[in-house]
Design a protein around this motif. Structure first.
Motif, PDB file in Angstrom:
ATOM      1  N   GLN A  61       0.834  -1.199   0.000  1.00 32.68           N
ATOM      2  CA  GLN A  61       0.000   0.000   0.000  1.00 32.68           C
ATOM      3  C   GLN A  61       0.879   1.264   0.000  1.00 32.68           C
ATOM      4  N   LYS A  62       1.885   1.295   0.857  1.00 34.64           N
ATOM      5  CA  LYS A  62       2.778   2.456   0.953  1.00 34.64           C
ATOM      6  C   LYS A  62       3.598   2.623  -0.343  1.00 34.64           C
ATOM      7  N   THR A  63       3.989   1.515  -0.920  1.00 38.19           N
ATOM      8  CA  THR A  63       4.735   1.565  -2.181  1.00 38.19           C
ATOM      9  C   THR A  63       3.877   2.170  -3.285  1.00 38.19           C
ATOM     10  N   MET A  64       2.626   1.717  -3.376  1.00 37.69           N
ATOM     11  CA  MET A  64       1.716   2.254  -4.386  1.00 37.69           C
ATOM     12  C   MET A  64       1.439   3.744  -4.152  1.00 37.69           C
ATOM     13  N   GLU A  65       1.335   4.135  -2.896  1.00 38.53           N
ATOM     14  CA  GLU A  65       1.139   5.551  -2.572  1.00 38.53           C
ATOM     15  C   GLU A  65       2.342   6.382  -3.030  1.00 38.53           C
ATOM     16  N   LEU A  66       3.539   5.836  -2.821  1.00 41.21           N
ATOM     17  CA  LEU A  66       4.749   6.534  -3.245  1.00 41.21           C
ATOM     18  C   LEU A  66       4.778   6.676  -4.766  1.00 41.21           C
ATOM     19  N   TYR A  67       4.450   5.601  -5.476  1.00 41.29           N
ATOM     20  CA  TYR A  67       4.394   5.663  -6.944  1.00 41.29           C
ATOM     21  C   TYR A  67       3.397   6.726  -7.399  1.00 41.29           C
ATOM     22  N   LYS A  68       2.234   6.741  -6.758  1.00 38.42           N
ATOM     23  CA  LYS A  68       1.192   7.700  -7.140  1.00 38.42           C
ATOM     24  C   LYS A  68       1.642   9.134  -6.840  1.00 38.42           C
ATOM     25  N   GLU A  69       2.230   9.327  -5.672  1.00 34.80           N
ATOM     26  CA  GLU A  69       2.689  10.658  -5.272  1.00 34.80           C
ATOM     27  C   GLU A  69       3.763  11.181  -6.229  1.00 34.80           C
ATOM     28  N   LYS A  70       4.688  10.312  -6.623  1.00 34.40           N
ATOM     29  CA  LYS A  70       5.800  10.719  -7.494  1.00 34.40           C
ATOM     30  C   LYS A  70       5.455  10.570  -8.984  1.00 34.40           C
ATOM     31  N   LYS A  71       4.236  10.097  -9.257  1.00 37.54           N
ATOM     32  CA  LYS A  71       3.747   9.913 -10.634  1.00 37.54           C
ATOM     33  C   LYS A  71       4.680   9.013 -11.444  1.00 37.54           C
ATOM     34  N   VAL A  72       4.990   7.857 -10.855  1.00 38.77           N
ATOM     35  CA  VAL A  72       5.848   6.871 -11.487  1.00 38.77           C
ATOM     36  C   VAL A  72       5.035   5.616 -11.750  1.00 38.77           C
ATOM     37  N   ASN A  73       5.150   5.098 -12.963  1.00 39.73           N
ATOM     38  CA  ASN A  73       4.478   3.859 -13.322  1.00 39.73           C
ATOM     39  C   ASN A  73       5.521   2.744 -13.352  1.00 39.73           C
ATOM     40  N   PRO A  74       5.511   1.821 -12.389  1.00 38.23           N
ATOM     41  CA  PRO A  74       6.532   0.770 -12.356  1.00 38.23           C
ATOM     42  C   PRO A  74       6.474  -0.164 -13.563  1.00 38.23           C
ATOM     43  N   ALA A  75       5.342  -0.234 -14.234  1.00 36.47           N
ATOM     44  CA  ALA A  75       5.225  -1.090 -15.420  1.00 36.47           C
ATOM     45  C   ALA A  75       5.591  -0.342 -16.698  1.00 36.47           C
ATOM     46  N   GLY A  76       5.889   0.941 -16.594  1.00 32.43           N
ATOM     47  CA  GLY A  76       6.192   1.752 -17.771  1.00 32.43           C
ATOM     48  C   GLY A  76       7.399   1.269 -18.548  1.00 32.43           C
ATOM     49  N   GLY A  77       8.323   0.600 -17.895  1.00 33.86           N
ATOM     50  CA  GLY A  77       9.510   0.103 -18.573  1.00 33.86           C
ATOM     51  C   GLY A  77       9.275  -1.122 -19.427  1.00 33.86           C
ATOM     52  N   CYS A  78       8.117  -1.738 -19.291  1.00 35.67           N
ATOM     53  CA  CYS A  78       7.841  -2.985 -20.005  1.00 35.67           C
ATOM     54  C   CYS A  78       7.091  -2.791 -21.323  1.00 35.67           C
ATOM     55  N   LEU A  79       6.508  -1.621 -21.529  1.00 32.46           N
ATOM     56  CA  LEU A  79       5.628  -1.416 -22.681  1.00 32.46           C
ATOM     57  C   LEU A  79       6.272  -1.736 -24.030  1.00 32.46           C
ATOM     58  N   PRO A  80       7.475  -1.232 -24.355  1.00 34.71           N
ATOM     59  CA  PRO A  80       8.047  -1.579 -25.654  1.00 34.71           C
ATOM     60  C   PRO A  80       8.248  -3.086 -25.840  1.00 34.71           C
ATOM     61  N   LEU A  81       8.611  -3.778 -24.759  1.00 32.93           N
ATOM     62  CA  LEU A  81       8.779  -5.232 -24.860  1.00 32.93           C
ATOM     63  C   LEU A  81       7.456  -5.930 -25.109  1.00 32.93           C
ATOM     64  N   ILE A  82       6.413  -5.483 -24.426  1.00 38.16           N
ATOM     65  CA  ILE A  82       5.095  -6.093 -24.589  1.00 38.16           C
ATOM     66  C   ILE A  82       4.589  -5.898 -26.013  1.00 38.16           C
ATOM     67  N   ILE A  83       4.825  -4.717 -26.576  1.00 40.39           N
ATOM     68  CA  ILE A  83       4.386  -4.446 -27.941  1.00 40.39           C
ATOM     69  C   ILE A  83       5.171  -5.286 -28.943  1.00 40.39           C
ATOM     70  N   GLN A  84       6.438  -5.563 -28.651  1.00 42.72           N
ATOM     71  CA  GLN A  84       7.248  -6.340 -29.583  1.00 42.72           C
ATOM     72  C   GLN A  84       6.921  -7.833 -29.576  1.00 42.72           C
ATOM     73  N   LEU A  85       6.332  -8.326 -28.493  1.00 45.01           N
ATOM     74  CA  LEU A  85       6.042  -9.767 -28.425  1.00 45.01           C
ATOM     75  C   LEU A  85       5.140 -10.263 -29.551  1.00 45.01           C
ATOM     76  N   PRO A  86       4.021  -9.589 -29.870  1.00 43.67           N
ATOM     77  CA  PRO A  86       3.211 -10.079 -30.993  1.00 43.67           C
ATOM     78  C   PRO A  86       3.975 -10.080 -32.326  1.00 43.67           C
ATOM     79  N   ILE A  87       4.856  -9.094 -32.495  1.00 38.22           N
ATOM     80  CA  ILE A  87       5.673  -9.037 -33.716  1.00 38.22           C
ATOM     81  C   ILE A  87       6.597 -10.245 -33.754  1.00 38.22           C
ATOM     82  N   LEU A  88       7.204 -10.544 -32.621  1.00 38.17           N
ATOM     83  CA  LEU A  88       8.108 -11.689 -32.531  1.00 38.17           C
ATOM     84  C   LEU A  88       7.365 -12.988 -32.818  1.00 38.17           C
ATOM     85  N   TRP A  89       6.168 -13.155 -32.223  1.00 38.32           N
ATOM     86  CA  TRP A  89       5.380 -14.373 -32.462  1.00 38.32           C
ATOM     87  C   TRP A  89       4.950 -14.485 -33.922  1.00 38.32           C
ATOM     88  N   ALA A  90       4.549 -13.356 -34.514  1.00 43.07           N
ATOM     89  CA  ALA A  90       4.133 -13.376 -35.921  1.00 43.07           C
ATOM     90  C   ALA A  90       5.307 -13.770 -36.813  1.00 43.07           C
TER      91      ALA A  90
END
Length: 189
Positions: A61-90
């Motif tokens: 809970q405190k970790t999520m509050e810190l992320y929200k307060e600092k406006k940081v998305n911990p999953a933001g670093g994964c987006l380019p990889l997630i988008i590339q996976l369908p390309i890789l599978w295709a």
């Protein structure tokens, strides 16, 4: 379409990969921004672990509050990889020899539909993976330091049976990624 321009499926894969990396550059820049923000938060996250480590629910809970307060998305670093996976599978589906989607074509020393017979591409993928880990500063993080050595070996093991065309895609993507990361680091200095 790339094949019509290049006349070679190997060059078409390289061209397509570079085009994809250019298209994904804005997401890559966001990913870098997110990773830098997470790195800055690390001391505060460590303090929270120290303070609330006995209560995982409260720590979360405190970790999520810190992320929200600092406006940081911990999953933001994964987006380019997630988008590339369908390309890789295709691409993997297209390069399966039993499908016959593209003709069996030689490129450099290999058949694009078969694994690299000399294992040069898997080893290069492992080396580039190691360079990427070094560029992201994994050696400064004790938790990531082991991964810096394990992940490249896993890449070699995972990719040695992949079709050479898929390995070319992954190698080109990694090389362009290393160049992008290097330029982002230089710009940040």
């Amino acid at each position: 379409m790339m094949h019509a321009v290049t006349g070679s499926y190997g060059l078409a894969i390289i061209g397509l990969t570079i085009l994809i990396k250019i298209i994904l550059l804005p997401l890559t820049l966001k990913q870098d921004k997110s990773m830098r923000a997470m790195k800055k938060l690390q001391p505060q996250l460590d303090a929270l672990k120290q303070q609330f480590g006995h209560d995982p629910q409260l720590l979360n809970q405190k970790t999520m509050e810190l992320y929200k307060e600092k406006k940081v998305n911990p999953a933001g670093g994964c987006l380019p990889l997630i988008i590339q996976l369908p390309i890789l599978w295709a691409l993997f589906g297209v390069l399966r020899a039993d499908r016959g989607v593209i003709p069996s074509e030689g490129f450099l020393w290999m058949n694009l539909l078969q694994p690299d017979p000399y294992y040069i591409l898997p080893v290069l993928n492992g080396v580039i993976s190691f360079v990427q880990q070094k560029l992201t500063g994994a050696e400064g993080n004790p938790q990531m330091k082991n991964m810096m050595y394990i992940f490249p070996v896993m890449m070699i093991f995972i990719s040695y049976k992949m079709p050479a065309g898929l390995q070319i895609y992954w190698l080109t993507s990694s090389l362009v990624g290393v160049i992008q990361q290097y330029l982002i680091i230089k710009k940040g200095e």
